[in-house]
Scaffold this motif. Structure first.
Motif, mmCIF file in Angstrom:
data_model
loop_
_atom_site.group_PDB
_atom_site.id
_atom_site.type_symbol
_atom_site.label_atom_id
_atom_site.label_comp_id
_atom_site.label_asym_id
_atom_site.label_seq_id
_atom_site.Cartn_x
_atom_site.Cartn_y
_atom_site.Cartn_z
ATOM 1 N N LEU A 197 0.746 -1.280 0.001
ATOM 2 C CA LEU A 197 -0.005 0.100 -0.053
ATOM 3 C C LEU A 197 0.965 1.313 0.093
ATOM 4 N N LEU A 198 1.984 0.934 0.767
ATOM 5 C CA LEU A 198 2.782 2.420 0.668
ATOM 6 C C LEU A 198 3.416 2.621 -0.551
ATOM 7 N N TYR A 199 3.947 1.709 -1.299
ATOM 8 C CA TYR A 199 4.252 1.748 -2.753
ATOM 9 C C TYR A 199 3.370 2.556 -3.514
ATOM 10 N N GLU A 200 2.185 2.091 -3.441
ATOM 11 C CA GLU A 200 1.290 2.695 -4.443
ATOM 12 C C GLU A 200 0.802 4.115 -3.886
ATOM 13 N N ILE A 225 9.875 -2.541 7.013
ATOM 14 C CA ILE A 225 11.136 -1.564 7.529
ATOM 15 C C ILE A 225 11.683 -1.125 6.140
ATOM 16 N N GLU A 226 12.133 -2.143 5.079
ATOM 17 C CA GLU A 226 12.809 -1.712 3.938
ATOM 18 C C GLU A 226 11.925 -0.524 3.283
ATOM 19 N N ALA A 227 10.569 -0.783 2.810
ATOM 20 C CA ALA A 227 9.684 0.205 2.333
ATOM 21 C C ALA A 227 10.106 1.747 2.946
ATOM 22 N N ILE A 228 10.072 1.839 4.245
ATOM 23 C CA ILE A 228 9.837 2.885 5.096
ATOM 24 C C ILE A 228 11.106 3.682 4.613
ATOM 25 N N ALA A 229 12.173 2.941 4.653
ATOM 26 C CA ALA A 229 13.427 3.079 4.289
ATOM 27 C C ALA A 229 13.660 3.647 2.865
ATOM 28 N N LYS A 230 13.026 3.083 2.012
ATOM 29 C CA LYS A 230 13.239 3.364 0.476
ATOM 30 C C LYS A 230 12.430 4.536 -0.041
ATOM 31 N N CYS A 235 7.340 9.007 6.046
ATOM 32 C CA CYS A 235 8.200 9.704 7.229
ATOM 33 C C CYS A 235 8.773 8.748 8.386
ATOM 34 N N GLU A 236 9.707 9.112 8.778
ATOM 35 C CA GLU A 236 10.809 8.370 9.634
ATOM 36 C C GLU A 236 10.076 8.272 10.983
ATOM 37 N N GLN A 237 8.900 7.882 11.203
ATOM 38 C CA GLN A 237 8.350 7.955 12.428
ATOM 39 C C GLN A 237 7.540 6.556 12.533
ATOM 40 N N SER A 271 18.802 0.525 12.124
ATOM 41 C CA SER A 271 20.073 0.420 11.307
ATOM 42 C C SER A 271 19.687 0.705 9.985
ATOM 43 N N LYS A 272 18.398 0.529 9.528
ATOM 44 C CA LYS A 272 18.061 0.531 8.446
ATOM 45 C C LYS A 272 17.347 1.859 7.928
ATOM 46 N N ILE A 273 16.829 2.653 8.940
ATOM 47 C CA ILE A 273 16.220 3.961 8.730
ATOM 48 C C ILE A 273 17.002 5.002 9.644
ATOM 49 N N PRO A 274 18.070 5.586 9.136
ATOM 50 C CA PRO A 274 18.619 6.676 9.974
ATOM 51 C C PRO A 274 17.686 7.827 10.300
ATOM 52 N N GLY A 275 17.856 8.172 11.756
ATOM 53 C CA GLY A 275 17.247 9.273 12.095
ATOM 54 C C GLY A 275 15.695 9.006 12.436
ATOM 55 N N VAL A 276 15.444 7.913 12.477
ATOM 56 C CA VAL A 276 13.811 7.461 12.711
ATOM 57 C C VAL A 276 13.517 8.037 14.146
ATOM 58 N N ALA A 277 12.387 8.388 14.267
ATOM 59 C CA ALA A 277 11.783 8.731 15.767
ATOM 60 C C ALA A 277 10.792 7.629 16.271
ATOM 61 N N LEU A 278 11.014 7.345 17.426
ATOM 62 C CA LEU A 278 10.329 6.275 17.567
ATOM 63 C C LEU A 278 9.439 6.468 19.094
ATOM 64 N N SER A 279 8.423 5.922 18.907
ATOM 65 C CA SER A 279 7.229 6.066 19.998
ATOM 66 C C SER A 279 6.652 4.597 20.434
#
Ligand code: SF4
Length: 420
Positions: A197-200, A225-230, A235-237, A271-279
């Motif tokens: 869905l994210l790719y679309e 995780i790879e889709a978010i990185a790519k 967003c990195e969240q 390691s795959k998403i630099p600068g990611v914010a995590l909650s």
């Protein structure tokens, strides 16, 4: 012309559903009003996920009883997670309520709008889009699966077409919603997943940002995780509720993962998403949670250093596995103390993380005004306030951060022209 007023409490799903309900009513000729007193139709969109929320709903319902006495023609309806299958029982307890309808449904007693259109006419630049309803997990403490039912995903084409229409109406950012977005698509014929869905959505012109809530640690995949990185618009969240830092408590909660699995997932994400914010979300005072088990949670939060932690004290929800099988045996004062400890720890950590942005320029999607300042969010979801005399609504602007706190950032506009 008739007026409507919707009172909403609870999660983002409730907020999204209220927004759509408002749009539905407007299609039928209703007009929004700012107070229940001025309305012909009042809808209360309820939450019972914790005792505190349920108490607020009951108080509101009681307050509306006197309003109904003053305005006998007022129609009062209740939706959201208070509404269970025992509507007769609810009607008996709240005889002043005219209609109850299930969360995510529309008022069946009204005719349907001709266009069937439920999208907001004037959406905010950042808008919620439900992608999956319900939950199949039955975590032992949680009432949601009993009230919102089993998982039902919306087809990819339907979501893409809806987001296109929203973009056409000025939306720049969508947040895809589900109780467990990692389950998305398993019940659809081609079994697409959230990454598909994210790719679309990433391919849609005019859409600048995509977010999603909430992930489940047992279901979040490396593919996602790879889709978010790519994907540049994603967003990195990431919101990834851990709930406890102790394996025995996680087991009693029925969460389906261990602390080690969670730790490895965070390592992979970082390691795959630099600068990611995590909650994350945490429950303190679950039945029989010892001091030592609570300390395990504190240590995990200190080790993993989240950007945001939502902490709640356990409250038994009638009908859930935990309410049936475990004694609610942690005293309220102890729960409060544990909750305060985590809040204090997180205030320090979030303060330190946010301080790293001092003097840096960040991209902010401007969502509106608060007092005399504009407010918006960075890609990582940080709240930013700044001054400007220009009309910045819906623009993505560069802001130089001049002040930070654990909760928000303040800065000045560097480039006022929209950069996207
Ligand atoms: S994943 Fe667990 S906590 Fe979340 S909605 Fe489903 S049952 Fe509730």
């Amino acid at each position: 012309m008739a007026n409507y007023y919707i009172w909403t409490i609870g999660c983002q799903m409730n907020k999204a559903e209220s927004e759509r309900l408002g749009s539905y009513l407007e299609q039928l000729g209703y007009q929004a009003t700012a107070t229940a007193e001025a309305a012909d139709l009042v809808v209360l969109n309820s939450c019972v996920v914790r005792q505190h929320a349920e108490n607020r709903v009951i108080n509101k319902l009681n307050a509306l009883k006197s309003l109904k006495g003053l305005h006998p023609n007022l129609t009062l309806a209740v939706t959201g997670c208070l509404v269970n299958s025992e509507v007769d029982h609810l009607s008996k307890n709240f005889p002043h309520v005219d209609y109850f309808f299930k969360p995510g449904d529309y008022p069946q007693w009204l005719e349907k709008p001709k266009s069937g259109q439920v999208l907001p006419q004037h959406p905010s630049p950042s808008t919620f889009v439900p992608i999956i309803q319900g939950c199949d997990n039955f975590c032992s403490y949680c009432i949601v699966p009993y009230r919102r039912g089993r998982e039902r995903s919306r087809p990819v084409e339907e979501i893409v077409s809806e987001v296109k229409q929203l973009v056409h109406r000025g939306v720049k950012e969508v947040t895809l919603l589900g109780q467990n977005v990692d389950s998305y698509g398993h019940d659809l014929p081609d079994k697409p997943d959230l990454a598909d869905l994210l790719y679309e959505l990433n391919a849609l012109d005019g859409l600048a940002r995509i977010r999603f809530l909430t992930n489940h640690p047992k279901d979040m995949s490396s593919k996602l995780i790879e889709a978010i990185a790519k994907l540049d618009k994603v967003c990195e969240q990431i919101s990834l509720p851990v709930q406890s830092g102790d394996d025995d408590i996680l087991k009693a909660m029925g969460r389906g993962y261990t602390v080690e699995h969670y730790r490895q997932l965070i390592t992979e994400i970082r390691s795959k998403i630099p600068g990611v914010a995590l909650s994350t979300d945490v429950i303190v005072g679950f039945p029989s949670e010892s001091d030592q088990q609570f300390q395990q949670t504190v240590s995990l939060l200190s080790e993993l250093r989240f950007d945001t932690v939502h902490v709640a004290a356990y409250s038994p929800r009638p009908g859930t596995i935990a309410a049936r099988e475990y004694e609610n045996n942690i005293p309220p004062a102890e729960k409060r103390e544990r909750l305060n400890k985590i809040e204090q720890l997180q205030e320090r950590i979030a303060g330190e993380i946010n301080a790293q942005l001092l003097g840096k320029a960040v991209e902010v999607l401007v969502e509106g005004r608060k007092g005399d300042k504009w407010q918006g969010r960075t890609r990582s979801g940080k709240l930013v306030f700044f001054n400007s005399n220009s009309d910045c609504l819906g623009q993505i602007v560069k802001i130089l951060i001049e002040k930070t706190s654990p909760w928000a950032l303040q800065g000045k506009a560097k480039i006022l022209a929209s950069i996207k």
